[in-house]
Design a protein around this motif. Sequence first.
Motif, PDB file in Angstrom:
ATOM      1  N   ILE A 168      -9.815   4.246   8.955  1.00 41.71           N
ATOM      2  CA  ILE A 168      -9.017   3.140   8.415  1.00 41.71           C
ATOM      3  C   ILE A 168      -9.884   2.276   7.503  1.00 41.71           C
ATOM      4  O   ILE A 168      -9.424   1.747   6.484  1.00 41.71           O
ATOM      5  N   THR A 169     -11.154   2.156   7.833  1.00 42.05           N
ATOM      6  CA  THR A 169     -12.118   1.462   6.982  1.00 42.05           C
ATOM      7  C   THR A 169     -12.739   2.408   5.967  1.00 42.05           C
ATOM      8  O   THR A 169     -12.854   2.074   4.780  1.00 42.05           O
ATOM      9  N   ASN A 170     -13.151   3.603   6.422  1.00 39.67           N
ATOM     10  CA  ASN A 170     -13.861   4.525   5.535  1.00 39.67           C
ATOM     11  C   ASN A 170     -13.040   4.932   4.320  1.00 39.67           C
ATOM     12  O   ASN A 170     -13.557   4.995   3.195  1.00 39.67           O
ATOM     13  N   GLY A 173       2.951  -2.256   3.287  1.00 36.37           N
ATOM     14  CA  GLY A 173       3.066  -0.943   3.917  1.00 36.37           C
ATOM     15  C   GLY A 173       2.153  -0.791   5.115  1.00 36.37           C
ATOM     16  O   GLY A 173       2.540  -0.220   6.147  1.00 36.37           O
ATOM     17  N   SER A 174       0.917  -1.315   5.016  1.00 36.88           N
ATOM     18  CA  SER A 174      -0.023  -1.238   6.143  1.00 36.88           C
ATOM     19  C   SER A 174       0.491  -2.027   7.344  1.00 36.88           C
ATOM     20  O   SER A 174       0.389  -1.580   8.492  1.00 36.88           O
ATOM     21  N   ALA A 175       1.044  -3.211   7.087  1.00 37.88           N
ATOM     22  CA  ALA A 175       1.561  -4.047   8.174  1.00 37.88           C
ATOM     23  C   ALA A 175       2.728  -3.381   8.895  1.00 37.88           C
ATOM     24  O   ALA A 175       2.927  -3.597  10.100  1.00 37.88           O
ATOM     25  N   LEU A 176       3.512  -2.578   8.168  1.00 39.73           N
ATOM     26  CA  LEU A 176       4.689  -1.946   8.758  1.00 39.73           C
ATOM     27  C   LEU A 176       4.403  -0.556   9.334  1.00 39.73           C
ATOM     28  O   LEU A 176       5.297   0.074   9.901  1.00 39.73           O
ATOM     29  N   LEU A 195      -0.962   6.557  12.334  1.00 43.86           N
ATOM     30  CA  LEU A 195      -2.242   6.540  11.638  1.00 43.86           C
ATOM     31  C   LEU A 195      -2.114   7.120  10.236  1.00 43.86           C
ATOM     32  O   LEU A 195      -2.675   6.563   9.280  1.00 43.86           O
ATOM     33  N   GLU A 196      -1.392   8.231  10.096  1.00 37.26           N
ATOM     34  CA  GLU A 196      -1.293   8.887   8.795  1.00 37.26           C
ATOM     35  C   GLU A 196      -0.683   7.959   7.745  1.00 37.26           C
ATOM     36  O   GLU A 196      -1.166   7.886   6.606  1.00 37.26           O
ATOM     37  N   THR A 197       0.380   7.238   8.135  1.00 42.72           N
ATOM     38  CA  THR A 197       1.010   6.293   7.204  1.00 42.72           C
ATOM     39  C   THR A 197       0.054   5.163   6.866  1.00 42.72           C
ATOM     40  O   THR A 197      -0.074   4.755   5.699  1.00 42.72           O
ATOM     41  N   LEU A 198      -0.647   4.648   7.865  1.00 42.56           N
ATOM     42  CA  LEU A 198      -1.597   3.558   7.636  1.00 42.56           C
ATOM     43  C   LEU A 198      -2.712   4.003   6.689  1.00 42.56           C
ATOM     44  O   LEU A 198      -3.130   3.239   5.805  1.00 42.56           O
ATOM     45  N   LEU A 199      -3.179   5.236   6.834  1.00 46.11           N
ATOM     46  CA  LEU A 199      -4.250   5.724   5.965  1.00 46.11           C
ATOM     47  C   LEU A 199      -3.801   5.818   4.517  1.00 46.11           C
ATOM     48  O   LEU A 199      -4.566   5.516   3.594  1.00 46.11           O
ATOM     49  N   VAL A 200      -2.549   6.236   4.305  1.00 46.70           N
ATOM     50  CA  VAL A 200      -2.030   6.299   2.929  1.00 46.70           C
ATOM     51  C   VAL A 200      -2.048   4.914   2.288  1.00 46.70           C
ATOM     52  O   VAL A 200      -2.512   4.735   1.143  1.00 46.70           O
ATOM     53  N   ARG A 245      -3.833   2.334   3.238  1.00 48.65           N
ATOM     54  CA  ARG A 245      -5.210   1.855   3.099  1.00 48.65           C
ATOM     55  C   ARG A 245      -5.865   2.437   1.855  1.00 48.65           C
ATOM     56  O   ARG A 245      -6.652   1.764   1.174  1.00 48.65           O
ATOM     57  N   ALA A 246      -5.542   3.705   1.542  1.00 49.46           N
ATOM     58  CA  ALA A 246      -6.066   4.301   0.313  1.00 49.46           C
ATOM     59  C   ALA A 246      -5.528   3.554  -0.907  1.00 49.46           C
ATOM     60  O   ALA A 246      -6.262   3.295  -1.868  1.00 49.46           O
ATOM     61  N   LEU A 247      -4.238   3.196  -0.877  1.00 47.81           N
ATOM     62  CA  LEU A 247      -3.654   2.429  -1.981  1.00 47.81           C
ATOM     63  C   LEU A 247      -4.264   1.032  -2.063  1.00 47.81           C
ATOM     64  O   LEU A 247      -4.459   0.495  -3.160  1.00 47.81           O
ATOM     65  N   GLN A 248      -4.576   0.443  -0.908  1.00 49.86           N
ATOM     66  CA  GLN A 248      -5.272  -0.838  -0.922  1.00 49.86           C
ATOM     67  C   GLN A 248      -6.639  -0.703  -1.585  1.00 49.86           C
ATOM     68  O   GLN A 248      -7.048  -1.571  -2.375  1.00 49.86           O
ATOM     69  N   GLY A 249      -7.343   0.362  -1.274  1.00 51.01           N
ATOM     70  CA  GLY A 249      -8.643   0.598  -1.899  1.00 51.01           C
ATOM     71  C   GLY A 249      -8.528   0.759  -3.399  1.00 51.01           C
ATOM     72  O   GLY A 249      -9.378   0.285  -4.162  1.00 51.01           O
TER      73      GLY A 249
END
Length: 467
Positions: free
Chosen positions: A60-62, A101-104, A108-113, A115-119
């Motif tokens: 989630i961080t990496n 999207g991350s908050a909702l 894990l898979e959805t959160l990672l997507v 998080r990548a967009l946040q990056g």
Amino acid sequence: MRLFETRPGDDGLPGRERKLAVLALVTGTLMAVVDTTMINLALPSIAADLAIPASRAVWITNLFQVVCAAFLLVFAGISELMTRRRLYLFGLGLFVLASVGSALSTQLETLLVFRALQGLGAAATLSIGPSLYRAVFPSRLLGSALGLSALVVAGGYAAGPTLSGVILSFATWPWLFALNVPLGLSALCLAWFALPRETPRQGSFDTLGALLSIAMLASFFLAMDAVGHAAPLWQSGGWAVLAVGAGVGFVARQKRAAYPLLPLVVFNELRFSLAVSASGLAFVGQGLTFVALSFLYQQEMGFTPLETAWLFTPWPLAIMLVGPVAGRLADRINPGLLSSTGLLLLIAGLVALALVDDSTSVLNSLWRTALCGIGFGLFQPPNNREMMGSLPRERSANVSGVMSTTRTVGQSFGVALVGAAMAAGWPVQATLWLAGFTTLLALVVSVARFPLAGRAMAAQQASSASD
């Protein structure tokens, strides 16, 4: 306030517009930095809620860091075609949407997507942040502006863990992402009205160079992450080979591209090259120290993660206090002298930390960390001023991309060195001595540019006097 005074002949924005633009930049930077530090502390809570092991939760961080690092140079190049204002708006907008999207996310898979967009959004804003400060402020206040930037980043690092702890004490982890929405929308509105409008560059985009840059930086980060986590040699070695191969291809491409993503000619300016080298080595030392101290405080001194976060606080707080002063001084005093003095203090702090053991009191530890922060705060804004001020304004986007990439690569390499050293059986204190050595190398490089920086400062002061 001196930062917002307008004088005849000033470049940049007028005083009132400058205030609004700075507020937009400060809000956007704080949002990206605070988000990173908040989520690091929340990983155990997220792992428990999503019922995933810690080894998967770290992604989630990496993933955020890999994507952000890989696209810094790319977005710096894109900014010339779509203008920095439009790219900054795009980055803020994407970051806000990805935060929603991350908050909702419930998997894990959805959160990672997201998080990548946040990056991706963070890379768009951070890659051009320093160059926007140069566009907003007149040249005579460049050091002061970059000192303000250092204060904002340090403030975000200092506030993130505490804010995360406070929010998690009465709310769930999705609220950490939801916090970005009002901040991001405010920054978007300010940026829309206040950031300077520019004329896009005509010409093509170096697509092949961009792909090679992404492969190079992403592979480097993954290689460093593998080394830091003591992964099998084939894994870290494979990523390292890919990074080197993509790097060689990237350099070859930049030499013959009509519109290179990173014009290598910028490194012909010795002031710039020396400042970049000093910055990279100093960030390696900082990356080493941060990870080493985490193990020292928790494993050898018995502090909890939250107590460890508090023990780190003097470092960014000292940067917040010293950074703006150092930036202001760099507009009048040889930046090489200021940066070198800061590195000397940083080395002294690192040596003091290397002498810490499990019998050292909390107060005795705090002053050592604070000394490191004072040294880094005195080093960074003048050194950034040298990087930004040593090249023409039209190269600002390229310089900004190099600054951001150097910081990310240096810190990642430092983190990986800690992992490799501890896997080899080194004691934690030995890695702090290694941090002191890399900072000593940065000092040698910094001292080498004394004459160049002094002549540039004298020329600038003479030009200001004639105006």
